[in-house]
Design a protein around this motif. Sequence first.
Motif, PDB file in Angstrom:
ATOM      1  N   GLN A 109      33.915  -3.444 -76.803  1.00  0.00           N
ATOM      2  CA  GLN A 109      35.276  -3.660 -76.324  1.00  0.00           C
ATOM      3  C   GLN A 109      35.230  -3.979 -74.831  1.00  0.00           C
ATOM      4  O   GLN A 109      34.352  -3.496 -74.111  1.00  0.00           O
ATOM      5  N   ALA A 110      36.164  -4.801 -74.405  1.00  0.00           N
ATOM      6  CA  ALA A 110      36.207  -5.147 -72.982  1.00  0.00           C
ATOM      7  C   ALA A 110      37.623  -5.494 -72.577  1.00  0.00           C
ATOM      8  O   ALA A 110      38.427  -5.978 -73.391  1.00  0.00           O
ATOM      9  N   GLN A 111      37.920  -5.233 -71.306  1.00  0.00           N
ATOM     10  CA  GLN A 111      39.168  -5.635 -70.687  1.00  0.00           C
ATOM     11  C   GLN A 111      38.801  -6.297 -69.353  1.00  0.00           C
ATOM     12  O   GLN A 111      37.836  -5.897 -68.705  1.00  0.00           O
ATOM     13  N   TYR A 112      39.547  -7.311 -68.995  1.00  0.00           N
ATOM     14  CA  TYR A 112      39.222  -7.956 -67.723  1.00  0.00           C
ATOM     15  C   TYR A 112      40.499  -8.423 -67.041  1.00  0.00           C
ATOM     16  O   TYR A 112      41.556  -8.606 -67.660  1.00  0.00           O
ATOM     17  N   ILE A 113      40.390  -8.604 -65.745  1.00  0.00           N
ATOM     18  CA  ILE A 113      41.476  -9.165 -64.942  1.00  0.00           C
ATOM     19  C   ILE A 113      40.827  -9.981 -63.832  1.00  0.00           C
ATOM     20  O   ILE A 113      39.753  -9.619 -63.318  1.00  0.00           O
ATOM     21  N   GLU A 114      41.459 -11.097 -63.496  1.00  0.00           N
ATOM     22  CA  GLU A 114      40.879 -11.938 -62.456  1.00  0.00           C
ATOM     23  C   GLU A 114      41.976 -12.700 -61.730  1.00  0.00           C
ATOM     24  O   GLU A 114      43.081 -12.895 -62.261  1.00  0.00           O
ATOM     25  N   ASP A 115      41.662 -13.096 -60.522  1.00  0.00           N
ATOM     26  CA  ASP A 115      42.611 -13.826 -59.682  1.00  0.00           C
ATOM     27  C   ASP A 115      41.871 -14.958 -58.988  1.00  0.00           C
ATOM     28  O   ASP A 115      40.864 -14.738 -58.312  1.00  0.00           O
ATOM     29  N   HIS A 116      42.350 -16.179 -59.226  1.00  0.00           N
ATOM     30  CA  HIS A 116      41.906 -17.327 -58.432  1.00  0.00           C
ATOM     31  C   HIS A 116      42.958 -17.552 -57.352  1.00  0.00           C
ATOM     32  O   HIS A 116      44.096 -17.935 -57.642  1.00  0.00           O
ATOM     33  N   TRP A 117      42.570 -17.280 -56.133  1.00  0.00           N
ATOM     34  CA  TRP A 117      43.512 -17.272 -55.017  1.00  0.00           C
ATOM     35  C   TRP A 117      43.239 -18.473 -54.104  1.00  0.00           C
ATOM     36  O   TRP A 117      42.165 -18.566 -53.502  1.00  0.00           O
ATOM     37  N   GLN A 118      44.225 -19.362 -54.026  1.00  0.00           N
ATOM     38  CA  GLN A 118      44.118 -20.513 -53.136  1.00  0.00           C
ATOM     39  C   GLN A 118      44.520 -20.058 -51.745  1.00  0.00           C
ATOM     40  O   GLN A 118      45.704 -20.032 -51.384  1.00  0.00           O
ATOM     41  N   ILE A 119      43.543 -19.647 -50.955  1.00  0.00           N
ATOM     42  CA  ILE A 119      43.827 -19.068 -49.633  1.00  0.00           C
ATOM     43  C   ILE A 119      44.533 -20.083 -48.741  1.00  0.00           C
ATOM     44  O   ILE A 119      45.525 -19.785 -48.077  1.00  0.00           O
ATOM     45  N   ASN A 120      44.002 -21.297 -48.703  1.00  0.00           N
ATOM     46  CA  ASN A 120      44.646 -22.410 -48.005  1.00  0.00           C
ATOM     47  C   ASN A 120      44.175 -23.695 -48.656  1.00  0.00           C
ATOM     48  O   ASN A 120      43.580 -23.658 -49.730  1.00  0.00           O
ATOM     49  N   SER A 121      44.419 -24.807 -48.022  1.00  0.00           N
ATOM     50  CA  SER A 121      44.114 -26.084 -48.664  1.00  0.00           C
ATOM     51  C   SER A 121      42.634 -26.295 -48.886  1.00  0.00           C
ATOM     52  O   SER A 121      42.240 -27.139 -49.693  1.00  0.00           O
ATOM     53  N   ASN A 122      41.777 -25.558 -48.183  1.00  0.00           N
ATOM     54  CA  ASN A 122      40.334 -25.774 -48.304  1.00  0.00           C
ATOM     55  C   ASN A 122      39.584 -24.622 -48.959  1.00  0.00           C
ATOM     56  O   ASN A 122      38.462 -24.816 -49.434  1.00  0.00           O
ATOM     57  N   LEU A 157      46.592 -15.769 -61.931  1.00  0.00           N
ATOM     58  CA  LEU A 157      46.172 -14.486 -62.487  1.00  0.00           C
ATOM     59  C   LEU A 157      45.838 -14.635 -63.966  1.00  0.00           C
ATOM     60  O   LEU A 157      46.500 -15.387 -64.694  1.00  0.00           O
ATOM     61  N   ARG A 158      44.852 -13.893 -64.386  1.00  0.00           N
ATOM     62  CA  ARG A 158      44.453 -13.938 -65.790  1.00  0.00           C
ATOM     63  C   ARG A 158      43.945 -12.561 -66.191  1.00  0.00           C
ATOM     64  O   ARG A 158      43.229 -11.896 -65.441  1.00  0.00           O
ATOM     65  N   ALA A 159      44.316 -12.127 -67.383  1.00  0.00           N
ATOM     66  CA  ALA A 159      43.872 -10.834 -67.894  1.00  0.00           C
ATOM     67  C   ALA A 159      43.681 -10.963 -69.392  1.00  0.00           C
ATOM     68  O   ALA A 159      44.288 -11.827 -70.048  1.00  0.00           O
ATOM     69  N   GLY A 160      42.835 -10.098 -69.945  1.00  0.00           N
ATOM     70  CA  GLY A 160      42.601 -10.207 -71.370  1.00  0.00           C
ATOM     71  C   GLY A 160      41.902  -9.011 -71.969  1.00  0.00           C
ATOM     72  O   GLY A 160      41.357  -8.150 -71.268  1.00  0.00           O
ATOM     73  N   LEU A 161      41.932  -8.962 -73.304  1.00  0.00           N
ATOM     74  CA  LEU A 161      41.236  -7.975 -74.119  1.00  0.00           C
ATOM     75  C   LEU A 161      40.246  -8.721 -74.992  1.00  0.00           C
ATOM     76  O   LEU A 161      40.559  -9.786 -75.532  1.00  0.00           O
ATOM     77  N   ASP A 162      39.060  -8.148 -75.163  1.00  0.00           N
ATOM     78  CA  ASP A 162      37.986  -8.838 -75.877  1.00  0.00           C
ATOM     79  C   ASP A 162      37.235  -7.815 -76.718  1.00  0.00           C
ATOM     80  O   ASP A 162      36.461  -7.015 -76.187  1.00  0.00           O
ATOM     81  N   ASN A 163      37.454  -7.812 -78.027  1.00  0.00           N
ATOM     82  CA  ASN A 163      36.854  -6.829 -78.932  1.00  0.00           C
ATOM     83  C   ASN A 163      35.982  -7.524 -79.969  1.00  0.00           C
ATOM     84  O   ASN A 163      36.374  -8.546 -80.535  1.00  0.00           O
ATOM     85  N   LEU A 164      34.821  -6.917 -80.253  1.00  0.00           N
ATOM     86  CA  LEU A 164      33.900  -7.482 -81.230  1.00  0.00           C
ATOM     87  C   LEU A 164      33.174  -6.358 -81.946  1.00  0.00           C
ATOM     88  O   LEU A 164      32.681  -5.418 -81.315  1.00  0.00           O
ATOM     89  N   ASN A 165      33.104  -6.449 -83.287  1.00  0.00           N
ATOM     90  CA  ASN A 165      32.381  -5.484 -84.109  1.00  0.00           C
ATOM     91  C   ASN A 165      31.230  -6.190 -84.812  1.00  0.00           C
ATOM     92  O   ASN A 165      31.421  -7.234 -85.444  1.00  0.00           O
ATOM     93  N   LEU A 166      30.037  -5.620 -84.698  1.00  0.00           N
ATOM     94  CA  LEU A 166      28.832  -6.181 -85.302  1.00  0.00           C
ATOM     95  C   LEU A 166      28.296  -5.203 -86.335  1.00  0.00           C
ATOM     96  O   LEU A 166      27.981  -4.059 -86.009  1.00  0.00           O
ATOM     97  N   LYS A 167      28.190  -5.645 -87.572  1.00  0.00           N
ATOM     98  CA  LYS A 167      27.702  -4.788 -88.642  1.00  0.00           C
ATOM     99  C   LYS A 167      26.518  -5.461 -89.327  1.00  0.00           C
ATOM    100  O   LYS A 167      26.559  -6.645 -89.616  1.00  0.00           O
ATOM    101  N   GLN A 172      33.006  -1.405 -72.957  1.00  0.00           N
ATOM    102  CA  GLN A 172      32.658  -0.183 -73.669  1.00  0.00           C
ATOM    103  C   GLN A 172      31.801  -0.570 -74.880  1.00  0.00           C
ATOM    104  O   GLN A 172      32.107  -1.529 -75.588  1.00  0.00           O
ATOM    105  N   PHE A 173      30.726   0.183 -75.084  1.00  0.00           N
ATOM    106  CA  PHE A 173      29.805  -0.071 -76.188  1.00  0.00           C
ATOM    107  C   PHE A 173      29.625   1.222 -76.983  1.00  0.00           C
ATOM    108  O   PHE A 173      29.400   2.286 -76.396  1.00  0.00           O
TER     109      PHE A 173
END
Length: 1015
Positions: A560-573, A494-504, A584-585
Motif C-alpha cells: 500500500q502507498a500514499q503520495y503527495i507532490e507539488d510542481h511549483w512554478q517559482i518564476n518564469s525560469n 498539486l497531485r495526490a494518490g493512493l496505490d494498492n497492490l496485492n500479490l498472491k 506499507q508492506f
Amino acid sequence: MNLPTTNHPNALRHIAVAVALGLSVASGGALAQSSATGIIFGQVQGGSGATVQIQNVDTGQTRVLTVDADGRYRASSLPVGRYSVTLMRNGQTISTRENVQVSISTGTDVSFATASGATSLEGVQVVASALPAIDITNVDSRTVLTAQELQKVPLGQTVNAASLLAPGTVSGDSRYGNVVSFGGASAAENQYYVNGFPVTNALTGLGFTELPFDAIDQQQVITGGYGAEYGRSTGGVVNIVTKSGGNTWRFGATVDWEPRALMDSPRDIYYPRNGNGKDGQLFQDRSDNRTWSTRYGAYASGPLIKDRLFLYATAERRETSGSRGVGSELAGTAAKTDSKTTRWLAKINWNITDNNLFELTALGDTTKIDRTVYSYDYSTMTEGPLLGTEYLKNYDIVGAGATPGGSMYIAKYTGYLTDNLTVTANYGKTESKHVDTPLGASGVPCPLVVDLRSAPSTINGCGITGGTVLSPGAKDNTDGWRLDVEYQLGDHHLRAGLDNLNLKSYSGLQYEGGVYYLYQDTADVNLTGYPNANLPANPPPYLVRQRIIDFSANVKVEQQAQYIEDHWQINSNWLAYIGLRNEQFSNYNGSGQIYVKQRHQLAPRLGVTWDVYGDSSLKVYANAGRYHLAIPSNVAIRGASASLFQGQYFTFTGVDPVTGVPSGLSPVTGILYSNGADGVTAPDPRSVAAKGLKAYYQDEFILGFDKALGTDWTFGAKATYRNLKSIIDDFCDEAPFAAYAARNNIDVQALGIDAALSAHCYLFNPGQANTFSVQYGDGSYHDWTLTNEDFAGNSNGVGFPKLKRKYLALNVYLAHQFSDNWYGKVEYVWSKSYGNSEGLLKSDIGQLDPSVTQDWDFPELMIGSSGYLPNDRRHQLKAYGYWQMTPEWLFGANVAIASGRPKNCIGNAPGALDRQGYGTSFFFCDLNHDGTPEATPRGSQGRLPWTYRLDLNAQWRPAWADHNLAFTADIFNVFTQQRTLSIVETNGGNPSYGRTISYQTPRYVRLGVRYDFSL
C-alpha cells in the motif's frame, strides 16, 4: 524545418516573430503526469480570457480551457497521441498548432504570442507544428520510444530489447533470462507497467507479463529521478502505453521469419585450460543448436461509435522449432525443443463525454514448451535412446524460472471535473498458471536416481531434469487499484494518490517424480542426526537414501502507498518539485500469518529545473530521492512457511532396471522433517525475522543539463549517484545468539531456550544491530538485540561488514531530431557499480533466491566481498537511428559496445573459516594449486572481454502499393561477435572454473512482410 502555412499578409514576418516570442514566454505550470498520459500546457501573451481548444486528431475528443489571468493554461491526463491545439477568442480561431505529440508522463509546451506591433490577439493567425525538443517540466531521466521508432530501428521484438536502448541499462545474467539491470541494481529491482497497471513478476520480481510487440504505442524507460507516484523499485521503471482505436478503421497483418539456414551456430563450450583435469576438453556441443522462428500478427482498429467508442485488437503467435540443444558432458543429454507463444490484446476506449473517459484493456500471454530428451554420448557424439519428455507452460527452465504470462484485465476512468481538477482511477488483476511436467520414456513420472556405490555396475534412473521441478498447481494472482487527484492552484500543480497492490502466489519445488534415491556404500553413510538410526547386526554393503522435499506454499504480499507532490512554478525560469511517498508492506506466510510488516516507509523526492534562457533551449536539472522495495513473495516459500524435508535410509533387495527405484525396502533410520515437527505447520512468524525490519531502500542524486543546438540537435550530460542504504537478507548462524547469551549471563540450558536457534535462518538487516524474538522453554518470547559485536562473536572473531552498494555514472548524449529524413542518437556512459552486495540477487553463482542469497548466511562469507559488482560495465556506447532515403526505402542501425563484467574466483576458505561447511563459497582461491587458499577480493580477477554488436535493417514500401506494403530485413550481430558474457566463478579444484556459461547471440536474420490499410 518545414515552413508552416498561413493566409495572413506578411506571413513570414509574423511567423518569425510569433515563434520567437512563443519560445521566450514562461513555461505554464509544471508537469508530472500519470504513468499512461501526458500534458499540454503553455502561456498566451496578452491572452487572458481567451480559450484553448485541444483536440485528439484520432478520436475527436476535445477539451476547451480558459486562459487564466496570468495568460496560462494547462490540460492534464491526456491520452498519448496526436493533438491539434487552437487558440480562440469570441469563437474565432486565432492560431493553431498541428501535430502536437503527447508522450507518456511528459509535458509539451504549446505557447502562443502576439505578433510584433499587435496589441491584441485579433488579426493574428498562425498554423504551425514546430515545438521545442527539450522538456523543461520533468526532473527525471527518461527515454520515450514510439511505435514508429520501434519499427524503424533494428530491435529484437521484445520490451527488454527496447529497454536496452536507454542509458545505464545492461542485460542481466543469462541465468535470470537476460532481464535488464538498471543503474547497477540487480535485475529483480525494476517495475513494469502496462496502461498504468504493474505487471512485474509477482513471485520474484524477475520479468513481467509481455504483450504483442505491435501493441506498443509508446514505451517509456525511466532510469532515475522518478516522482512520488512511482515506488517499489530501486532499479528502473518501464512504462508501456498500448495503442488505441480512432475514428478511422485500420487493419494490418505481419509475418516475420528467422530462418535456421541464416543463423550462425553458437560457439561450442570447452573446459578452460586451468590445470584442473579437463584442460581444453569439450564441455558442450552447440554446433546444431539453431532454430527456425516465425511470428504471425494481425490487428484491427477503429470506431464502434464515431467520436465516442473505439476498439483496438491485436494478436501474435510466435513459434520456434528445429532446436537440437545438446546438454553438457555432465548431463549427457540432448533435447529437441519446440515453443509456441500466443499473445493478444484488446482495448476499448469510451469517451462517455469529452470530460469523462473510460478504457478497458485485456491481454493474454502464454508460452508452451515441449521438450523431447535423449541420452547423448560425448565419446561418440551420438544420440542414445529416448529418456522422456517435458511440458512447460509459462515456465523457463533455462532462465528465471516461472515467468509471469497469463491474463490481465485493466479498467481506467479519467474525469476532467473542472479546468483545474482531474481525477483518475484504475483497477486491474492478473492470473498466471505455471506448469512443469517431466515424464519418462514410458510416459509416467520418473524419480531422480543417483548411484554413488563403489560397485562396478551403476544404476540408471529415467529422470530427465536431474533435479527439482515446479510444484503442481503453481500460479500467481495480483489485483490492485489506484486513485489519483490533480489540482492546479495558482503556481502549484498539486497531485495526490493512493496505490494498492496485492500479490498472491502458490509455488514451490519438488523432486522430479516426487522422490530422490541415492545409493551409497554403507561404509560411507553418516547417520548422525537421523532419529532411530540402527543398522542391522550384519549390515549389507549398500544402503539407499530416500529423500522427499516439498517447499510449496500459498503466500501473499500486500503493498500500500500514499503520495503527495507539488510542481511549483517559482518564476518564469525555475520549477521546483516536492514529493513524498509513504509505503506499507505486509508479507504473509503459507498459513496466512504476517511474518514481516513495515509501516511508514517515507520516501521524499525533491527536484528542480532551471530554464536558463527562458526559451527551452537550455535546461539544468537536479533531483534527489529515496526509493523503497518490498520483500519478494518467494522469501516466504521456504523461509517462513512449512517445508517438508523427509530423509530416511533403507536396506533394499532389488532395483527396477528401467526406473532405478529400489524394492524390498526396510528402514534403518527414522524420518527427518524441517520447519515444523510434521512438515505441515509453518514456523511461528516471530521466529522468522528480526523485529522492526527496515525496508530495502536506496538514495539517489542526479545533476544534469540538456541543450538545444539549433532546431534539430540536442546535447546533454548528467551525473548519477546511487547508494543502497538497507537490504533484507537472511543469516543462518547460531554464534551471535551464543555471544548475546554469554554477554548477558543467560543460562541457555537452564531456561530451555529453543535449540532451533541453530537450525534455521532469520531475515535481518545486514551490517547493523537487529532485535529478535527468542522462545524460551516455557513458551514465552523475549527480545534479544544482537549488536555488531554479537555478530562477530564466533570462533574466528569475524563480523558482518556494513552494507555497501554504490553506483556512480556520467553519461553524455547527442541526438538529432527527425529532420532532413533522418534521426539518430549516440550516448556514452561511464559508470562504476561497487560494494559487497548486488542486492536482491547473486549473479556470481546465478542464485535465484531474491532477498535470501547465501551472501549474508554467516560473517566469514563476506570476507573480501567488497569490490566491483556483477552489473558493473565501466564503459558503454550506444547509437541508433534510421534514414528515410526515399519514401520507399528506409535503413536503420543499432550499435552497442560495452566493457566486460568483472571476474571473481570463489573457492574454499582457509583453516576454520568455513564453520558451516559451505565449501566453495568464499572469496578465497587456490590460484597456485598448491593447496593454500589465497584471498581473492570481489572483482579482482580482471574482466571479461568487451562486447561489440552491430544490427542493421532495411525496409521497402513500394509506391505501387501506396506504401502500405512493407518488406523488411534485419541482420542482428552483423559481424557475429560471440564474446563471453558470463563464466563459472567457483574454483576450489572445479575443472569448470573460468568456463564460459553464455556467449553473445550469434548472427541471425529476420525477414518480414507487413501490410497496413485503412477504410
